[in-house]
Design a protein around this motif. Structure first.
Motif, PDB file in Angstrom:
ATOM      1  N   ILE A 426       0.861  -0.920   0.039  1.00  0.00           N
ATOM      2  CA  ILE A 426       0.067   0.200   0.075  1.00  0.00           C
ATOM      3  C   ILE A 426       0.963   1.296  -0.015  1.00  0.00           C
ATOM      4  CG2 ILE A 426      -1.772   1.299   1.182  1.00  0.00           C
ATOM      5  CD1 ILE A 426      -2.718  -1.513   2.589  1.00  0.00           C
ATOM      6  N   THR A 427       0.807   2.106  -1.056  1.00  0.00           N
ATOM      7  CA  THR A 427       1.249   3.472  -0.947  1.00  0.00           C
ATOM      8  C   THR A 427       0.576   4.531  -0.980  1.00  0.00           C
ATOM      9  OG1 THR A 427       2.950   2.089  -2.516  1.00  0.00           O
ATOM     10  CG2 THR A 427       3.137   4.691  -2.303  1.00  0.00           C
ATOM     11  N   VAL A 428       1.008   5.386  -0.075  1.00  0.00           N
ATOM     12  CA  VAL A 428       0.070   6.535   0.416  1.00  0.00           C
ATOM     13  C   VAL A 428       0.854   7.893  -0.162  1.00  0.00           C
ATOM     14  CG1 VAL A 428      -1.621   7.709   1.928  1.00  0.00           C
ATOM     15  CG2 VAL A 428      -1.129   5.261   2.196  1.00  0.00           C
ATOM     16  N   ASP A 429       0.324   8.523  -0.975  1.00  0.00           N
ATOM     17  CA  ASP A 429       0.858  10.115  -1.243  1.00  0.00           C
ATOM     18  C   ASP A 429       0.171  11.012  -0.247  1.00  0.00           C
ATOM     19  OD1 ASP A 429       2.573   8.936  -2.859  1.00  0.00           O
ATOM     20  OD2 ASP A 429       1.372   9.515  -4.768  1.00  0.00           O
ATOM     21  N   VAL A 430       0.814  11.903   0.351  1.00  0.00           N
ATOM     22  CA  VAL A 430       0.106  12.989   1.300  1.00  0.00           C
ATOM     23  C   VAL A 430       0.676  14.171   0.839  1.00  0.00           C
ATOM     24  CG1 VAL A 430      -0.155  13.776   3.646  1.00  0.00           C
ATOM     25  CG2 VAL A 430      -0.166  11.137   3.242  1.00  0.00           C
ATOM     26  N   THR A 431      -0.207  15.057   0.331  1.00  0.00           N
ATOM     27  CA  THR A 431       0.209  16.483   0.126  1.00  0.00           C
ATOM     28  C   THR A 431      -0.012  17.353   1.256  1.00  0.00           C
ATOM     29  OG1 THR A 431      -0.212  15.966  -2.220  1.00  0.00           O
ATOM     30  CG2 THR A 431      -0.110  18.343  -1.369  1.00  0.00           C
ATOM     31  N   VAL A 432       1.063  18.057   1.522  1.00  0.00           N
ATOM     32  CA  VAL A 432       1.047  18.873   2.730  1.00  0.00           C
ATOM     33  C   VAL A 432       1.261  20.376   2.211  1.00  0.00           C
ATOM     34  CG1 VAL A 432       2.150  19.504   4.993  1.00  0.00           C
ATOM     35  CG2 VAL A 432       2.125  17.227   4.249  1.00  0.00           C
ATOM     36  N   THR A 433       0.481  21.147   2.522  1.00  0.00           N
ATOM     37  CA  THR A 433       0.517  22.564   2.002  1.00  0.00           C
ATOM     38  C   THR A 433       0.635  23.707   3.445  1.00  0.00           C
ATOM     39  OG1 THR A 433      -0.625  22.338   0.202  1.00  0.00           O
ATOM     40  CG2 THR A 433      -0.437  24.570   1.096  1.00  0.00           C
ATOM     41  N   ASN A 434       1.606  24.648   3.315  1.00  0.00           N
ATOM     42  CA  ASN A 434       1.905  25.393   4.609  1.00  0.00           C
ATOM     43  C   ASN A 434       0.663  26.778   4.214  1.00  0.00           C
ATOM     44  OD1 ASN A 434       2.553  27.615   6.304  1.00  0.00           O
ATOM     45  ND2 ASN A 434       4.769  27.017   5.887  1.00  0.00           N
ATOM     46  N   THR A 435      -0.387  26.819   5.239  1.00  0.00           N
ATOM     47  CA  THR A 435      -1.176  27.527   4.887  1.00  0.00           C
ATOM     48  C   THR A 435      -1.031  29.133   5.749  1.00  0.00           C
ATOM     49  OG1 THR A 435      -2.722  26.534   6.465  1.00  0.00           O
ATOM     50  CG2 THR A 435      -2.645  26.098   4.106  1.00  0.00           C
ATOM     51  N   GLY A 436       0.203  28.891   6.688  1.00  0.00           N
ATOM     52  CA  GLY A 436       0.177  29.937   7.549  1.00  0.00           C
ATOM     53  C   GLY A 436       1.262  31.006   6.941  1.00  0.00           C
ATOM     54  N   SER A 437       1.836  31.877   7.936  1.00  0.00           N
ATOM     55  CA  SER A 437       2.588  33.013   7.507  1.00  0.00           C
ATOM     56  C   SER A 437       4.284  32.818   7.831  1.00  0.00           C
ATOM     57  CB  SER A 437       2.262  34.328   8.185  1.00  0.00           C
ATOM     58  OG  SER A 437       2.347  34.086   9.889  1.00  0.00           O
ATOM     59  N   ALA A 438       4.626  31.502   8.203  1.00  0.00           N
ATOM     60  CA  ALA A 438       5.997  31.239   8.710  1.00  0.00           C
ATOM     61  C   ALA A 438       6.304  29.991   8.044  1.00  0.00           C
ATOM     62  CB  ALA A 438       6.191  31.022   9.932  1.00  0.00           C
ATOM     63  N   ALA A 439       7.636  29.887   7.608  1.00  0.00           N
ATOM     64  CA  ALA A 439       8.402  28.503   6.991  1.00  0.00           C
ATOM     65  C   ALA A 439       8.208  27.629   8.108  1.00  0.00           C
ATOM     66  CB  ALA A 439       9.716  28.690   6.438  1.00  0.00           C
TER      67      ALA A 439
END
Length: 944
Positions: A426-439
């Motif tokens: 089983i291979t799971v791709d998870v996309t993570v997006t920074n929605t805030g104001s700091a790295a």
């Protein structure tokens, strides 16, 4: 080469001394009246010189025989070479990196953190709590490091390096109450202090408090907890200086509560708490309205306090996540009821009893001890999440911070963007997006929930299946983390024969939820995969798992004992509600504990000893199963093999006949720790801080850096990493280990040993196995069921062997059931070598004087070497039987296979020149010359 030549000189000196004594004895007999004609003074001188020469022969013989160990004691550290200094400097930087990602942001109310260093009222800091001065950098014992404490970056220095200004008046105040030396640096590898040194509130002068309020509107409050080898954390603080009767060590003591209340009442605009502990404390007080933020920093090691300052200042965004569950009440864990010193009355084992937190220890005749792992597989989050799902507990009122929890200075959105299923993987791709104001970075956690059938195979509600960490994401940026695991990984072990008589791994039919979670409790997204019919990994059905060489069946039935194990089919009826107690040993237990017999059915096949002109260098790169290894070990005599097996204390011995140099093997998991030679490298963060990064790239970097440093010091083997389980937060050595979760621990261990090996350094993965208690650890009888043994306690080691290609293991002090792990054939041979395919050597833990670590039993089980500096030789049962000789052959092969492929051929050149040997040779020459002259004169004829 210097050592070899000088050792040869010692042998030559012994021979020459014997010849001189023989010759002068002959002269004395020949000139039989000489003695009567000489003066009394001359006769005394002759006698003294004769005794001195005999002593010289004895000393030289002992030095020659134990030269490797004595050399370790005498040689001193080799850490100050240019290569060593450079390696250590790199280690300092890596320690900072690990701590930067390992700090967990527990609380951040109203975005109180990070602090604004451009604002004078936040740039200036008041630090409260004696722990701010008497700081805990790491744990104690072999897993620590003998580093000069003045070289550590203190908390105050770390804050100042980040641009903060610290109230020196408070620092000076706390220095009066600290037991630390070296200016506020407190870590002694031989000492764990459980006293509460917090001063009474009445000790704070009004002038000091008024000055603090005038200095800044910001207060840091520091609480710390230590732990270490040899003793577990106190379950009762009565009797400890400053302790509160009726409380345990992981609670705030009354003096600490009073100090916190005082700070809260002073009207600071911001109060930030720093939790300096690798043990899961009770942290309910962090929910006080006056507390604005909190950091969990684990054990920051030598330079990690620089990272603490950076996180507070916001130049580093915290991305650590917890590796243990943090309940409001530590005694809510089922393991609490079976953790501690429970006596087996009537065993009369010779044990060590620690008094007062290892302030001293006294050998005494006493009874043995036992522990029941009655919780079965329900350890850590597996208990809390499962009990909550079944309605047995209310999760929110019981658990404060779940396993895998951590906040950030920014915000992220995670989503499953793809799930691929080929029927095996089983291979799971998870996309993570920074929605805030700091790295910042974020952790991705994938769990699975398997179908549970009442009264069937025990299963937790959720199990960690895989994890990963993003790259540093700028605001608005995204990263895709891919996590892969197999259907086999979701199988449970059926030890009770629900689906497989005799035990087997079973993947039961049904729907399996694949869950993307923020932590073990908070669901983000999920998918479902379906298993149409049971998959039973046994001979009668689907065969062995693809990662097993042989089929896994019950091997530890005898270790279950007479214990009621927790079952989710009956929480009320199986959960412990009272702590275990002392009990009489049974006849069956006593017989097993005192049995030191070794199978005597001797083979008809005698070993052959013959020279094939092979040297160890010829065996580099030769596969473990290549017949050339059998040819190679034929060259070793029984005596050579017995000494190789018996003398494994911080070294493996030289075997001149086959060109094997001696190696240096040292502690420990968080830094090179030469207990025998004083060598000390950088002290890294605790294992907990490393694991809190959830970053396997950092684990690999740690292993790479640690291996390079050890290699620079001429070290070939490290008694590290440690990967036992955080069964309880009260386990003294939790700082050495990684987590309550076996998958997380195993993945980190695997990454470390692989990268140690890049430098030819073998890591003895320890302590194998079920070594989750330090109190009365010697010969501790440990009862557990096979499902828990395999799914919880062996899991990290299994991953280290299968994925990390670990080639060295250290067995543990304790017993599984009534069998010492080092004499457990099922553990060391059937499972480790037979099922998992381990190729390498197993060493015992330090051999105690208590007798149960029997070398004959060890060899018969697959324990290849004894960790002892004076030699624990096998008996005639081994050395004078064909079967015993064959076991020695197998042991020698295992040791030499690992050593041959290590840095052994270059490491010796990096050890210090043994000037002590040169001095001894010089002394030999002087004694021989003077003695020969005196004896010659005294034994000659008197002139008329």
């Amino acid at each position: 080469m210097v050592a070899k030549v000088t050792l040869g000189c010692l042998v030559a000196t012994c021979i020459l001394a014997v010849l001189i004594l023989a010759y002068t004895g002959f002269r004395a007999v020949k000139n039989k009246n000489a003695g009567a004609l000489k003066s009394v003074g001359q006769r005394v001188a002759a006698g003294f010189m004769a005794v001195l020469m005999i002593a010289l022969v004895g000393v030289n013989g002992a030095v020659y025989y134990f030269n490797n160990v004595i050399g370790l004691f005498m040689a001193g550290s080799s850490t100050d070479t240019p290569e060593g200094v450079a390696a250590r400097e790199l280690a300092f930087d890596v320690t900072r990196q690990i701590e930067e990602e390992g700090i967990v942001l527990l609380e951040n109310k109203n975005s109180a953190l990070p602090l604004d260093v451009s604002n004078e009222r936040e740039q200036k800091l008041n630090i409260f709590g004696v722990a701010s001065y008497n700081f805990i950098f790491n744990g104690s014992g072999s897993g620590s490091s003998q580093v000069d404490m003045t070289t550590f970056v203190t908390l105050q220095q770390g804050l100042e390096n980040a641009g903060f200004d610290v109230n020196d008046d408070l620092t000076e105040f706390y220095s009066q109450y600290s037991n630390a030396e070296s200016g506020g640096r407190s870590t002694d590898i031989n000492y764990t202090d459980f006293d509460c040194l917090e001063p009474e509130v009445s000790a704070y002068s009004q002038e000091l408090l008024d000055g603090a309020k005038a200095f800044s509107d910001t207060a840091l409050v520091v609480f710390a907890r230590s732990g270490g080898e040899g003793n577990d954390l106190p379950l009762e603080m009565e009797g400890y200086n400053g302790g509160t009767p009726g409380r345990h060590y992981l609670e705030l003591q009354e003096k600490e509560e009073a100090m916190l209340e005082m700070v809260e009442s002073m009207g600071f605009e911001k109060i930030i708490v720093i939790v300096d502990s690798s043990h899961a404390m009770e942290l309910g007080f962090l929910e006080h309205e006056a507390i604005d933020g909190a950091l969990l920093i684990g054990g920051p090691g030598q330079t990690g306090c620089d990272a603490v300052g950076k996180v507070l200042a916001g130049t580093v965004n915290p991305s650590g996540h917890t590796v243990d569950t943090y309940p409001y009440d530590a005694t809510s864990a089922p393991s609490y009821y079976n953790f501690g010193a429970f006596m087996l009355e009537g065993t009369n084992n010779y044990l060590i009893d620690y008094h007062g937190g290892q302030r001293g220890y006294e050998a005494m005749m006493n009874d043995g001890y036992y522990v029941n792992y009655a919780e079965g597989i329900y350890v850590g989050y597996r208990y809390y999440e499962t009990a909550a799902e079944d309605g047995y507990i209310d999760f929110d009122s019981v658990v404060q911070y779940p396993f895998g929890y951590g906040l950030s200075y920014t915000s992220f959105i995670q989503e499953i963007t793809d799930l691929r299923d080929d029927g095996d993987t089983i291979t799971v791709d998870v996309t993570v997006t920074n929605t805030g104001s700091a790295a910042g970075k974020d952790v991705v956690e994938i769990y699975y929930s398997a179908p549970y059938y009442t009264n069937g195979i025990e299963k937790a509600a959720v199990n960690l299946a895989g994890f990963g960490k993003t790259e540093l994401l700028a605001p608005g940026a995204s990263d895709t983390v891919t996590i892969t695991f197999t259907y086999e990984d979701m199988a449970s072990y059926d030890y009770q024969g629900v689906k497989a008589v005799g035990g087997a791994y079973v993947l039961e039919a049904g729907d399996y939820a694949i869950k993307l979670m923020k932590d073990s409790h908070t669901l983000i997204d999920s998918r479902t995969v379906t298993v149409d019919s049971d998959v039973i990994y046994n001979e009668s059905n689907d065969g062995a798992r693809s990662t097993d060489l042989t089929i896994a069946t019950n091997q530890f039935d005898w270790a279950a004992g007479d214990v009621k194990y927790v079952s989710r089919a009956d929480w009320e009826g199986t959960m412990p509600t009272q702590r275990a107690s002392d009990r009489p040993v049974t006849d069956e237990e006593f017989a097993a504990l005192t049995d030191t017999s070794v199978a005597t059915n001797d083979s008809d096949v005698a070993i052959v000893v013959q020279d094939h002109s092979l040297k160890l260098a010829d065996m580099v790169g030769v596969a473990y199963d290549d017949p050339q290894w059998d040819t190679f070990v034929e060259q070793l005599t029984v005596n050579e093999m017995a000494n190789l097996m018996a003398n494994g204390g911080y070294a493996t011995i030289e075997l001149e006949s086959v060109g094997k140099p001696a190696t240096v093997d040292l502690d420990g998991p968080v830094g090179v720790n030469g207990l025998v030679n004083g060598a000390s490298g950088a002290q890294y963060t605790s294992g907990v801080s490393l694991a809190q990064t959830w970053n396997l790239e950092l684990a690999a970097l740690f292993g790479d850096t640690f291996g390079a440093e050890a290699d620079a010091y001429g070290v070939s083997g490290l008694y590290a990493p440690g990967c036992d389980t955080h069964r309880s937060p009260f386990l003294g050595r939790n700082f050495e280990y990684y987590s309550e979760d076996g998958l997380l621990s195993g993945k980190f261990t695997s990454a470390i040993v692989q990268n140690l090996w890049k430098h030819g350094v073998y890591g003895y993965v320890k302590h194998f196995a079920l070594n989750e208690m330090e109190t009365h650890r010697w010969s501790l009888v440990t009862y557990s069921n096979e499902q828990a043994i395999r799914e919880i306690y062996l899991k990290p080691f299994e991953i280290a062997v299968k994925e990390g290609s670990a080639n060295a293991i250290m067995s543990s002090y304790n017993r599984i059931g009534t069998r010492w792990t080092g004499s457990c054939y099922e553990l060391l041979t059937t499972v480790l070598r037979g099922e998992w395919g381990f190729e390498g050597m197993v060493i015992s833990d330090w051999v105690t004087p208590f007798g149960y670590q029997n070398p004959d039993m060890a060899l018969a089980a697959g324990n290849d070497m004894m960790l002892n500096t004076v030699g624990v030789l096998p008996s005639s049962v081994t050395t004078e039987t064909n079967t015993g000789n064959q076991r020695l052959r197998e042991s020698a092969k295992n040791i030499l296979y690992t050593v041959a492929n290590s840095n052994v051929f270059t490491a010796a050149d990096k050890q210090p020149t043994p000037y002590w040997l040169l001095l001894l040779v010089g002394l030999d020459v002087l004694v021989l010359g003077v003695s020969a002259f005196v004896l010659y004169r005294v034994t000659g004829k008197k002139k008329s």
